[in-house]
Motif scaffolding. Structure first.
Motif, PDB file in Angstrom:
ATOM      1  N   PHE A 240     -31.632  27.755 -33.092  1.00  0.00           N
ATOM      2  CA  PHE A 240     -31.970  26.633 -33.963  1.00  0.00           C
ATOM      3  C   PHE A 240     -30.792  25.681 -34.147  1.00  0.00           C
ATOM      4  O   PHE A 240     -30.977  24.469 -34.305  1.00  0.00           O
ATOM      5  CB  PHE A 240     -32.423  27.140 -35.339  1.00  0.00           C
ATOM      6  CG  PHE A 240     -33.913  27.344 -35.464  1.00  0.00           C
ATOM      7  CD1 PHE A 240     -34.801  26.665 -34.645  1.00  0.00           C
ATOM      8  CD2 PHE A 240     -34.432  28.202 -36.422  1.00  0.00           C
ATOM      9  CE1 PHE A 240     -36.175  26.847 -34.763  1.00  0.00           C
ATOM     10  CE2 PHE A 240     -35.809  28.390 -36.557  1.00  0.00           C
ATOM     11  CZ  PHE A 240     -36.678  27.712 -35.716  1.00  0.00           C
ATOM     12  N   ALA A 241     -29.571  26.215 -34.148  1.00  0.00           N
ATOM     13  CA  ALA A 241     -28.404  25.360 -34.356  1.00  0.00           C
ATOM     14  C   ALA A 241     -28.307  24.316 -33.255  1.00  0.00           C
ATOM     15  O   ALA A 241     -28.130  23.118 -33.529  1.00  0.00           O
ATOM     16  CB  ALA A 241     -27.136  26.203 -34.411  1.00  0.00           C
ATOM     17  N   LEU A 242     -28.449  24.736 -31.996  1.00  0.00           N
ATOM     18  CA  LEU A 242     -28.390  23.781 -30.887  1.00  0.00           C
ATOM     19  C   LEU A 242     -29.580  22.832 -30.925  1.00  0.00           C
ATOM     20  O   LEU A 242     -29.424  21.620 -30.717  1.00  0.00           O
ATOM     21  CB  LEU A 242     -28.361  24.526 -29.552  1.00  0.00           C
ATOM     22  CG  LEU A 242     -28.350  23.632 -28.309  1.00  0.00           C
ATOM     23  CD1 LEU A 242     -27.130  22.721 -28.301  1.00  0.00           C
ATOM     24  CD2 LEU A 242     -28.401  24.474 -27.030  1.00  0.00           C
ATOM     25  N   VAL A 313     -22.715  27.205 -36.303  1.00  0.00           N
ATOM     26  CA  VAL A 313     -22.773  25.963 -37.077  1.00  0.00           C
ATOM     27  C   VAL A 313     -24.154  25.720 -37.691  1.00  0.00           C
ATOM     28  O   VAL A 313     -24.690  24.613 -37.612  1.00  0.00           O
ATOM     29  CB  VAL A 313     -22.356  24.752 -36.199  1.00  0.00           C
ATOM     30  CG1 VAL A 313     -20.892  24.844 -35.828  1.00  0.00           C
ATOM     31  CG2 VAL A 313     -23.216  24.666 -34.929  1.00  0.00           C
ATOM     32  N   VAL A 314     -24.714  26.732 -38.316  1.00  0.00           N
ATOM     33  CA  VAL A 314     -26.041  26.577 -38.920  1.00  0.00           C
ATOM     34  C   VAL A 314     -26.034  25.459 -39.959  1.00  0.00           C
ATOM     35  O   VAL A 314     -26.901  24.570 -39.946  1.00  0.00           O
ATOM     36  CB  VAL A 314     -26.505  27.900 -39.563  1.00  0.00           C
ATOM     37  CG1 VAL A 314     -27.790  27.689 -40.345  1.00  0.00           C
ATOM     38  CG2 VAL A 314     -26.716  28.957 -38.497  1.00  0.00           C
ATOM     39  N   LYS A 315     -25.088  25.475 -40.859  1.00  0.00           N
ATOM     40  CA  LYS A 315     -25.030  24.451 -41.908  1.00  0.00           C
ATOM     41  C   LYS A 315     -24.813  23.070 -41.311  1.00  0.00           C
ATOM     42  O   LYS A 315     -25.537  22.114 -41.638  1.00  0.00           O
ATOM     43  CB  LYS A 315     -23.908  24.774 -42.893  1.00  0.00           C
ATOM     44  CG  LYS A 315     -23.769  23.740 -44.024  1.00  0.00           C
ATOM     45  CD  LYS A 315     -22.645  24.078 -44.985  1.00  0.00           C
ATOM     46  CE  LYS A 315     -21.289  23.784 -44.371  1.00  0.00           C
ATOM     47  NZ  LYS A 315     -20.179  23.973 -45.335  1.00  0.00           N
ATOM     48  N   GLU A 316     -23.828  22.947 -40.432  1.00  0.00           N
ATOM     49  CA  GLU A 316     -23.470  21.643 -39.888  1.00  0.00           C
ATOM     50  C   GLU A 316     -24.604  21.042 -39.044  1.00  0.00           C
ATOM     51  O   GLU A 316     -24.889  19.845 -39.143  1.00  0.00           O
ATOM     52  CB  GLU A 316     -22.202  21.762 -39.039  1.00  0.00           C
ATOM     53  CG  GLU A 316     -20.960  22.125 -39.836  1.00  0.00           C
ATOM     54  CD  GLU A 316     -20.753  23.616 -40.018  1.00  0.00           C
ATOM     55  OE1 GLU A 316     -19.635  24.019 -40.399  1.00  0.00           O
ATOM     56  OE2 GLU A 316     -21.715  24.389 -39.786  1.00  0.00           O
ATOM     57  N   ALA A 317     -25.251  21.872 -38.221  1.00  0.00           N
ATOM     58  CA  ALA A 317     -26.342  21.375 -37.381  1.00  0.00           C
ATOM     59  C   ALA A 317     -27.555  20.988 -38.221  1.00  0.00           C
ATOM     60  O   ALA A 317     -28.279  20.046 -37.895  1.00  0.00           O
ATOM     61  CB  ALA A 317     -26.732  22.431 -36.346  1.00  0.00           C
ATOM     62  N   THR A 318     -27.777  21.709 -39.296  1.00  0.00           N
ATOM     63  CA  THR A 318     -28.883  21.376 -40.202  1.00  0.00           C
ATOM     64  C   THR A 318     -28.629  20.032 -40.872  1.00  0.00           C
ATOM     65  O   THR A 318     -29.541  19.200 -40.986  1.00  0.00           O
ATOM     66  CB  THR A 318     -29.061  22.485 -41.255  1.00  0.00           C
ATOM     67  OG1 THR A 318     -29.269  23.732 -40.591  1.00  0.00           O
ATOM     68  CG2 THR A 318     -30.257  22.205 -42.148  1.00  0.00           C
ATOM     69  N   ILE A 319     -27.404  19.798 -41.303  1.00  0.00           N
ATOM     70  CA  ILE A 319     -27.041  18.499 -41.876  1.00  0.00           C
ATOM     71  C   ILE A 319     -27.203  17.396 -40.834  1.00  0.00           C
ATOM     72  O   ILE A 319     -27.703  16.298 -41.126  1.00  0.00           O
ATOM     73  CB  ILE A 319     -25.599  18.532 -42.413  1.00  0.00           C
ATOM     74  CG1 ILE A 319     -25.508  19.442 -43.635  1.00  0.00           C
ATOM     75  CG2 ILE A 319     -25.100  17.125 -42.759  1.00  0.00           C
ATOM     76  CD1 ILE A 319     -24.084  19.681 -44.123  1.00  0.00           C
TER      77      ILE A 319
END
Length: 389
Positions: A240-242, A313-319
């Protein structure tokens, strides 16, 4: 920031890709938008050029390049004015193939990854179901072990490449009582007995085939499970991050394209003896929109750098997806307004851009879902960790 991310080799790749898209893709876009089917020859041409193998190791026919080549690939696909064509390409390379690259066995890579790199097999990812999308743990599709096979029953929806593709990386419950620990991933040939597909009629992304798939006692060899039983949820969360980063990059790229087109139009369009780009209200609005685009673009490159270095980078990619897709919708809406009546005409790019962009805050997790994920991370201090393999 941009100069720190891209080398001379990256820039040469970008120019080569632009030239390829202009010559080989753009002449066919209107036909594919009308028919909703991308002809097979272009898949093979992408494969011949190595575009599907940017992130694949050389051992399996790829190029093994850093993630910024992927960023260039998805950026330039957004600038030929067909969100559907772009979606078909990156859904194959970065939804289906991501799981093959990271988690498939050697045998599976030989059977599915290598022909995917060449554009000979087209893949898709099957997670979302008619009863739920982002709630992965709540999926209802089941896979029951019977001898040397698994028997799959259930359905998936909103599957890009689901109608004309060759295989699907499918999420199913191998242990319905175990919650997210009972989810496994399978590679399922879409030509298998018991698989049926219904093509969905969409507002935008018209060139891509988006399907609703049904699986009725579909037999899949046990050798087609990715990893082991129960590992699917972790694989999906990691990917999901990518996916979300790519959707964020898609958004800033199409916003940039819209701004470039709008400014060109505004420089050429005159009223009362001067170009409309000289009217303060319009030029100041465009500058605000450009600044928003640049902020998202730089942020997305920063997230790319972290992901390329192996950070989770779950948080960063979601943002990235949350803010960039919202920005793109606002930019493109206003760029349509800059064109006045011509913005509403299909012969100009803004009408299609508005439709295609609107999927940004929906696909890959709605903005509402993303805000709840971020709330858990930021407010509730929940930690997401990479799956153990």
């Amino acid at each position: 920031m941009h100069g720190m991310c891209f080398t001379e080799e990256h820039q040469l790749f970008r120019e080569s890709l632009k030239d390829f898209l202009k010559k080989e893709v753009v002449p066919h876009i209107e036909k594919w938008e009308e028919t909703g089917q991308i002809e097979s020859f272009i898949w093979r041409k992408f494969g011949e050029m190595g575009y599907f193998g940017l992130a694949t190791p050389e051992e399996y026919g790829g190029l093994g390049l850093d993630l910024f080549y992927t960023i260039i690939f998805v950026e330039e696909l957004q600038k030929i004015n067909s969100g559907g064509f772009a979606a078909a390409m990156w859904a194959h390379a970065y939804l289906a193939m991501t799981h093959l690259n990271k988690n498939a066995s050697h045998q599976q890579k030989q059977q599915y990854l290598e022909p995917s790199v060449l554009g000979e097999k087209i893949g898709c990812l099957g997670v979302t179901e008619p009863f739920g999308g982002s709630d992965v743990a709540g999926i209802r599709t089941t896979a029951e072990k019977k001898g040397g096979n698994y028997v799959i029953n259930g359905s998936k929806t909103f599957i890009t490449n689901g109608v004309y593709g060759d295989y699907i990386v499918l999420a199913a419950k191998t242990d319905p009582k175990a919650g997210n620990k009972g989810i496994s991933l399978f590679i399922v040939d879409l030509g298998s007995k018991g698989v049926s597909a219904n093509k969905l009629n969409k507002l935008g992304w018209r060139a891509s085939d988006t399907g609703e798939l049904a699986f009725d006692n579909v037999e899949v060899p046990a050798a087609n499970i990715i990893g082991e039983e129960g590992m699917g949820f972790g694989f999906i969360m990691e990917a999901f991050a990518l996916e979300r980063l790519i959707m964020g990059v898609n958004a800033h790229a199409r916003a940039e394209y819209a701004l470039e087109y709008a400014l060109q139009y505004m420089d050429e369009r005159e009223t009362f003896g001067k170009p409309i780009s000289q009217y303060q209200a319009l030029r100041h609005r465009l500058v605000d929109l450009y600044a928003d685009m640049e902020l998202c673009k730089s942020y997305n490159y920063g997230v790319t750098y972290k992901l390329d270095k192996g950070e989770y980078v779950v948080k960063e990619a979601t943002i990235s997806k949350l803010k960039s897709t919202k920005m793109a919708d606002e930019v493109i809406y206003n760029c349509l307004q800059f064109l006045g009546g011509y913005g509403y005409i299909e012969d100009y790019p803004m009408a299609r851009l508005v439709r295609d962009s609107r999927l940004g805050p929906i696909g890959g997790g709605t903005s509402e879902i993303l805000k709840e994920i971020l709330s858990k991370i930021i407010i509730d201090k929940k930690e997401y960790k990479a799956p153990k393999k």
